[in-house]
Design an enzyme around this catalytic site. Structure first.
Site, short mmCIF file in Angstrom:
data_model
loop_
_atom_site.label_atom_id
_atom_site.label_comp_id
_atom_site.label_asym_id
_atom_site.label_seq_id
_atom_site.Cartn_x
_atom_site.Cartn_y
_atom_site.Cartn_z
CB ILE A 12 -0.95 -0.01 1.22
CG1 ILE A 12 -1.74 -1.33 1.27
CG2 ILE A 12 -1.92 1.17 1.16
CD1 ILE A 12 -2.50 -1.57 2.57
CG ASP A 31 10.24 -0.73 3.37
OD1 ASP A 31 10.74 -1.82 3.73
OD2 ASP A 31 9.08 -0.62 2.94
CG PHE A 80 2.00 2.65 4.55
CD1 PHE A 80 0.66 2.35 4.36
CD2 PHE A 80 2.49 3.80 3.98
CE1 PHE A 80 -0.16 3.19 3.62
CE2 PHE A 80 1.68 4.64 3.24
CZ PHE A 80 0.36 4.34 3.06
CG ASN A 99 8.42 -4.70 13.07
OD1 ASN A 99 9.50 -4.11 13.02
ND2 ASN A 99 7.60 -4.75 12.05
CB SER A 124 -6.77 -3.37 10.07
OG SER A 124 -7.45 -4.53 9.68
CE1 TYR A 149 -1.29 -6.22 10.95
CE2 TYR A 149 -3.53 -7.05 10.80
CZ TYR A 149 -2.57 -6.14 10.42
OH TYR A 149 -2.88 -5.14 9.54
CE LYS A 153 -1.67 -2.61 11.63
NZ LYS A 153 -0.80 -1.55 11.14
CG PHE A 177 -13.37 -2.45 5.24
CD1 PHE A 177 -13.17 -1.21 5.86
CD2 PHE A 177 -14.32 -3.30 5.77
CE1 PHE A 177 -13.93 -0.84 6.98
CE2 PHE A 177 -15.08 -2.93 6.89
CZ PHE A 177 -14.88 -1.70 7.49
CB ILE A 216 -13.70 -21.87 -1.15
CG1 ILE A 216 -13.25 -21.30 -2.50
CG2 ILE A 216 -14.80 -21.03 -0.51
CD1 ILE A 216 -14.37 -21.02 -3.49
NE ARG A 230 -13.23 -11.31 5.63
CZ ARG A 230 -14.01 -12.28 6.13
NH1 ARG A 230 -15.32 -12.25 5.94
NH2 ARG A 230 -13.48 -13.26 6.84
NE ARG A 294 -8.49 -17.69 6.91
CZ ARG A 294 -8.02 -16.74 6.10
NH1 ARG A 294 -6.97 -16.99 5.33
NH2 ARG A 294 -8.56 -15.55 6.05
P1 NAD Z 1 3.63 -4.61 3.36
O1 NAD Z 1 4.23 -5.68 4.18
O2 NAD Z 1 3.59 -4.77 1.90
O3 NAD Z 1 4.36 -3.22 3.67
C1 NAD Z 1 4.92 -2.92 4.92
C2 NAD Z 1 6.35 -2.42 4.67
O4 NAD Z 1 6.93 -2.04 5.91
C3 NAD Z 1 7.24 -3.48 4.05
O5 NAD Z 1 7.84 -2.93 2.90
C4 NAD Z 1 8.27 -3.81 5.13
O6 NAD Z 1 9.53 -4.10 4.58
C5 NAD Z 1 8.27 -2.53 5.96
N1 NAD Z 1 8.58 -2.70 7.39
C6 NAD Z 1 8.01 -3.56 8.27
N2 NAD Z 1 8.56 -3.39 9.49
C7 NAD Z 1 9.49 -2.40 9.37
C8 NAD Z 1 10.39 -1.78 10.29
N3 NAD Z 1 10.47 -2.12 11.58
N4 NAD Z 1 11.19 -0.80 9.83
C9 NAD Z 1 11.16 -0.42 8.52
N5 NAD Z 1 10.34 -0.98 7.62
C10 NAD Z 1 9.51 -1.96 8.05
O7 NAD Z 1 2.16 -4.35 3.94
P2 NAD Z 1 0.94 -3.54 3.33
O8 NAD Z 1 -0.07 -4.53 2.87
O9 NAD Z 1 1.42 -2.51 2.40
O10 NAD Z 1 0.36 -2.89 4.64
C11 NAD Z 1 0.73 -1.59 5.03
C12 NAD Z 1 0.08 -1.27 6.35
O11 NAD Z 1 -1.33 -1.38 6.22
C13 NAD Z 1 0.48 -2.19 7.49
O12 NAD Z 1 0.58 -1.42 8.66
C14 NAD Z 1 -0.68 -3.15 7.59
O13 NAD Z 1 -0.82 -3.67 8.87
C15 NAD Z 1 -1.84 -2.24 7.22
N6 NAD Z 1 -2.99 -2.97 6.68
C16 NAD Z 1 -2.81 -3.82 5.63
C17 NAD Z 1 -3.89 -4.51 5.13
C18 NAD Z 1 -3.72 -5.51 4.00
O14 NAD Z 1 -4.56 -6.41 3.86
N7 NAD Z 1 -2.68 -5.38 3.16
C19 NAD Z 1 -5.17 -4.32 5.67
C20 NAD Z 1 -5.31 -3.42 6.73
C21 NAD Z 1 -4.22 -2.75 7.23
C1 WQD Z 2 -10.84 -13.17 2.73
C2 WQD Z 2 -11.86 -14.29 2.62
C3 WQD Z 2 -11.27 -16.31 3.81
C4 WQD Z 2 -7.81 -17.41 1.43
C5 WQD Z 2 -7.21 -10.48 6.65
C6 WQD Z 2 -6.79 -10.00 8.00
C7 WQD Z 2 -7.28 -8.63 8.27
C8 WQD Z 2 -6.88 -7.67 7.15
C9 WQD Z 2 -7.18 -8.23 5.80
C10 WQD Z 2 -4.91 -6.43 7.76
C11 WQD Z 2 -12.08 -15.02 3.93
C12 WQD Z 2 -11.34 -16.56 2.31
C13 WQD Z 2 -8.93 -16.74 1.92
C14 WQD Z 2 -7.99 -18.68 0.84
C15 WQD Z 2 -10.35 -18.52 1.22
N1 WQD Z 2 -5.49 -7.37 7.14
N2 WQD Z 2 -10.18 -17.28 1.81
N3 WQD Z 2 -9.25 -19.16 0.74
O1 WQD Z 2 -9.53 -12.78 6.47
O2 WQD Z 2 -10.79 -10.75 5.60
O3 WQD Z 2 -8.61 -10.45 6.60
O4 WQD Z 2 -6.69 -9.55 5.69
O5 WQD Z 2 -5.29 -5.71 8.60
O6 WQD Z 2 -6.73 -8.23 9.48
O7 WQD Z 2 -7.32 -10.90 8.98
O8 WQD Z 2 -8.77 -11.56 4.39
O9 WQD Z 2 -7.88 -12.30 2.22
O10 WQD Z 2 -7.36 -13.68 4.27
O11 WQD Z 2 -9.68 -13.69 3.38
O12 WQD Z 2 -11.47 -19.02 1.11
O13 WQD Z 2 -7.03 -19.32 0.42
O14 WQD Z 2 -11.34 -15.29 1.71
O15 WQD Z 2 -11.78 -17.40 4.51
O16 WQD Z 2 -13.45 -15.34 4.01
P1 WQD Z 2 -9.51 -11.48 5.82
P2 WQD Z 2 -8.32 -12.83 3.54
#
Ligand code: NAD
Ligand code: WQD
Length: 338
Positions: A12, A31, A80, A99, A124, A149, A153, A177, A216, A230, A294
């Site tokens: 992101i 990073d 991030f 971390n 999140s 995790y 948050k 989301f 699934i 979702r 799951r």
């Molecule tokens: P990502 O892992 O792709 O990006 C996180 C980056 O932070 C990575 O490049 C990693 O190398 C770096 N990093 C981690 N710990 C570090 C540290 N101590 N010092 C320096 N760099 C560090 O993850 P993302 O999917 O881009 O997520 C970004 C943020 O959004 C995270 O905080 C995550 O928890 C949050 N988030 C992600 C999702 C999702 O599903 N991707 C959903 C909700 C919230």
């Molecule tokens: C989505 C749906 C699974 C994989 C997670 C974190 C949440 C947030 C987003 C950061 C669910 C189903 C998945 C597979 C499947 N991250 N699924 N087969 O569970 O909504 O959330 O990521 O903050 O904190 O918990 O996302 O992508 O894992 O799953 O059927 O191989 O897909 O059961 O219903 P989720 P997901």
């Protein structure tokens, strides 16, 4: 305006860096590449036409962080950087607390000491758990997340509220989301390491033959087709929301601001709908089998994102099909690099 983007080479973060650069911000990335790779920096430059300043170190290294703040006049931060694998956090909770929270606190100390405001935190929808009502708005009661995790948050949000109140700072807590998709250039996207846990990376790798079959997790949920629902938000739409949230914070005249926004599409999609959309958008097949639920999964979560539309002038614009089309283009790009 100079913005520190931690985790700016991540999924992101990299998309948001592009949006910031395209909106005239200077960007400094920290990073440690624990979950990203250096070629993303080159690709950010290719897409945005500018190369951000980059420091490869772990944010837990306070002394290195202080040097960045000494060298640059920083006007705000989008944080991030975090570990984000839900399952892993159950096995290594201390690594996640250390971390995600020490990194956060180290940056906040610099903000406090140097009188800097404007802090955006990646939260999140996990902070809502299985909400009693859908769609979920920002007033929906929070539930203690199941995973460590998720708890980082929720704790991060609490730390930021105290920080804003005690030191008169402006903060924005953005509750994402389910982010999906890749940049339209196919030069930026998610880099799943190992076997993906999240749905869309798994679907993508199954379509490309890296995985044999998608499992699934459950088709006996109380949803229209029995699979869990979702709110899948396109990553470029999500990145744009960060720029809007930052611009709003910077324009605020009050000293203390605590903004909270849900960032989603407002529409729920089931697992089967995601699979069908992926197949339709990319004209590929995704073999799947139905398995047991799951552990820890909730039935349904989708956002009411009206507040972000009202206050930020932001709303998600990209369809599920279009988002999943970009995912496939990114997968092809990754395979072309091998
Ligand atoms: P990502 O892992 O792709 O990006 C996180 C980056 O932070 C990575 O490049 C990693 O190398 C770096 N990093 C981690 N710990 C570090 C540290 N101590 N010092 C320096 N760099 C560090 O993850 P993302 O999917 O881009 O997520 C970004 C943020 O959004 C995270 O905080 C995550 O928890 C949050 N988030 C992600 C999702 C999702 O599903 N991707 C959903 C909700 C919230
Ligand atoms: C989505 C749906 C699974 C994989 C997670 C974190 C949440 C947030 C987003 C950061 C669910 C189903 C998945 C597979 C499947 N991250 N699924 N087969 O569970 O909504 O959330 O990521 O903050 O904190 O918990 O996302 O992508 O894992 O799953 O059927 O191989 O897909 O059961 O219903 P989720 P997901």
């Amino acid at each position: 305006m100079t913005i520190l983007v931690t985790g700016g080479l991540g999924y992101i973060g990299s998309h948001t860096v592009v949006e910031l650069l395209q909106n005239g911000f200077q960007v400094i990335i920290v990073d440690d590449m624990s979950n990203s790779e250096k070629f993303i920096l080159d690709n950010i430059e290719k897409v945005a036409g500018k190369r951000p300043v980059f420091f490869p170190f772990d944010l837990r290294r306070k002394e290195l962080l202080a040097q960045v703040f000494d060298a640059y006049e920083i006007d705000g931060c989008i944080n991030f950087a975090a570990f984000k694998a839900v399952g892993e956090s159950q096995e290594k909770p201390l690594d996640y607390y250390e971390n995600n929270l020490f990194s956060l606190i180290n940056i906040l100390q610099e903000f406090k000491n140097r009188n800097i405001s404007n802090f955006i935190f990646s939260s999140s929808c996990t902070v809502y758990g299985q909400a009693d009502q859908q769609p979920i708005d920002e007033d929906t009661p929070l539930k203690t997340p199941e995973s460590s995790y998720g708890k980082t948050k929720q704790m991060g949000e609490e730390i930021l509220k105290d920080f804003a109140t005690a030191y008169k700072k402006k903060v924005s807590l953005l509750r994402y989301f389910n982010p999906i998709g890749s940049h339209p250039s196919a030069l930026l996207g998610e880099l799943p390491i190992g076997i993906p846990n999240n749905l869309v990376p798994y679907v993508t790798q199954t379509a490309s033959g890296i995985r044999e079959q998608l499992s699934i997790w459950g088709n006996d949920y109380d949803t229209p087709d029995g699979t869990a629902v979702r709110d899948y938000i396109y990553v470029v739409d999500l990145a744009k929301a960060h720029v809007k949230a930052l611009q709003k914070l910077m324009a605020e005249t009050s000293e203390t601001v605590i903004d909270i926004y849900n960032l989603g599409t407002g529409k729920g999609s089931s697992v089967l709908e995601v699979v069908e959309s992926f197949e339709r958008a990319n004209d590929v097949k995704v073999p799947y089998k139905i398995c047991d639920r799951r552990d820890g999964d909730i039935t349904v979560a989708y956002a009411n994102a009206d507040k972000a539309e009202r206050e930020l002038g932001w709303k998600a614009e990209t369809s599920l099909d279009e988002a999943l089309r970009t995912t496939w283009e990114w997968q092809k790009y990754l395979e072309s690099r091998k």
